[in-house]
Design an enzyme around this catalytic site. Structure first.
Site, PDB file in Angstrom:
ATOM      1  N   GLU A 146       0.800  -1.220   0.000  1.00 19.33           N
ATOM      2  CA  GLU A 146       0.000   0.000   0.000  1.00 19.33           C
ATOM      3  C   GLU A 146       0.835   1.272   0.000  1.00 19.33           C
ATOM      4  OE1 GLU A 146      -2.563  -3.314   1.344  1.00 19.33           O
ATOM      5  OE2 GLU A 146      -0.544  -2.640   1.893  1.00 19.33           O
ATOM      6  N   HIS A 180      -9.989  -6.561   9.026  1.00 13.19           N
ATOM      7  CA  HIS A 180     -10.714  -6.174   7.818  1.00 13.19           C
ATOM      8  C   HIS A 180     -12.042  -5.469   8.132  1.00 13.19           C
ATOM      9  CE1 HIS A 180      -8.143  -9.571   6.677  1.00 13.19           C
ATOM     10  NE2 HIS A 180      -8.170  -9.121   5.441  1.00 13.19           N
TER      11      HIS A 180
END
Length: 329
Positions: free
Chosen positions: A63, A132
């Site tokens: 990321e 998540h």
């Protein structure tokens, strides 16, 4: 589908991305699994075949790297749409988002614009466990230099992206994971939406319920239950978390004199706390009861379904908070 104009929230997001790619050759998509896999939540399904690998770019699980590439591309004049699989993973790119995207226009004296859009899934409710399922949009709403959007409806999912891509500054879009399967008619007459203002979805006179994202669906359901008890609730969808539309929130509370804030983030240091503070600063004498907040329990979101449900704000929690304000004042 029962309505010819009905589409899912997921399809609204996909149509928005496709329209952006068709409208501007400078626009491209990059992120984890956005190409061959079609996106972790199938939002980009079919786009690789239509637009090719130069505009639909699969990235490594890195990321900090690919968000940085997106920011660099934006400063060079392109219009990147960067997808981060879940907002939990965006923390790995926090340096790029907070120290670069949010600051470059300011630190360059306006010489650089950073027209990057960063999309990410947020929230719990699908048994994806703590890594998540958290809601970090309130963290990003703290940062000057960013615009933070939270589409709660199919219409906003379909139309917010165009305005975000056109914005010269970085825009973060938080899409709640449970909403992807939601379905609603899409009015063909609507071709754009406002990304500056909150929206009133239900008028009422007894209290205001202020929320965003998945909270809108739950708040509207709570308002229907409250109506059966004779309690008339107004429901405000923030839509834009930074900058907050104080005027719409304050105007609503000045009429109803009570407020419940529904925020899937944790209560401590949350977006709900900021809204509460602003209401106290701007509408204290209009309040007939303390401000109530319905937030997630202050624990990592559990995997087990019954524990996850107990952790997240539910319709019954909103109803109970509203009843306490109206019947206890």
């Amino acid at each position: 589908m029962s309505d010819a104009n009905a589409i899912t929230y997921r399809e609204g997001c996909r149509q928005a991305i496709r329209a952006a790619l068709l409208a501007d050759d400078r626009c491209f998509v990059m992120g984890e699994d956005v190409g061959k896999y079609g996106g972790c939540y199938a939002v980009t399904k079919g786009l690789l075949e239509e637009f090719g690998p130069n505009r639909i770019i699969d990235t490594p699980l890195a990321e900090n790297g690919f968000v940085g590439i997106g920011i660099g591309a934006a400063t060079a004049g392109l219009r990147p749409i960067v997808e981060i699989m879940t907002c939990n993973f965006s923390l790995l790119a926090l340096d790029q988002i907070v120290n670069n995207a949010a600051t470059l226009a300011h630190m360059s004296g306006g010489q650089f614009a950073v027209p990057v859009v960063i999309r990410m899934a947020t929230g719990g409710g699908r048994q994806l466990a703590a890594q998540h399922s958290h809601s970090f949009e309130g963290w990003y709403a703290h940062i000057p230099g960013l615009k933070v959007l939270a589409p709660a409806t199919v219409e906003d999912a379909r139309h917010m992206l165009a305005a975000a891509v056109a914005d010269p500054n970085p825009v973060l879009i938080f899409e709640h994971v449970v909403l992807y399967n939601e379905e609603a008619p899409l009015d063909p007459a609507v071709t754009e939406v406002d990304i500056d203002k909150a929206r009133c979805h239900r008028t009422g006179k007894d209290l205001s319920i202020v929320t965003y994202g998945m909270g809108l669906k739950k708040s509207l359901a709570a308002a229907e239950q409250l109506a059966a008890d004779g309690i008339d609730a107004e429901v405000i969808d923030l839509r834009v978390l930074r900058p907050l539309d104080d005027a719409t929130i304050v105007e609503s509370v000045r009429r109803t004199h009570r407020c419940v804030i529904v925020d899937e983030g944790w209560k401590s240091g949350s977006l709900s706390a900021e809204i509460s503070a602003r209401l106290v600063e701007q509408a204290f004498h209009d309040l007939d009861a303390p401000i109530a907040r319905v937030c997630s329990r202050e624990v990592p979101v559990p995997y087990a379904a019954h524990l996850e449900e107990a952790t997240l704000p539910q319709v019954s929690d909103i109803v109970a908070a509203a009843r306490r304000l109206v019947q206890g004042s």
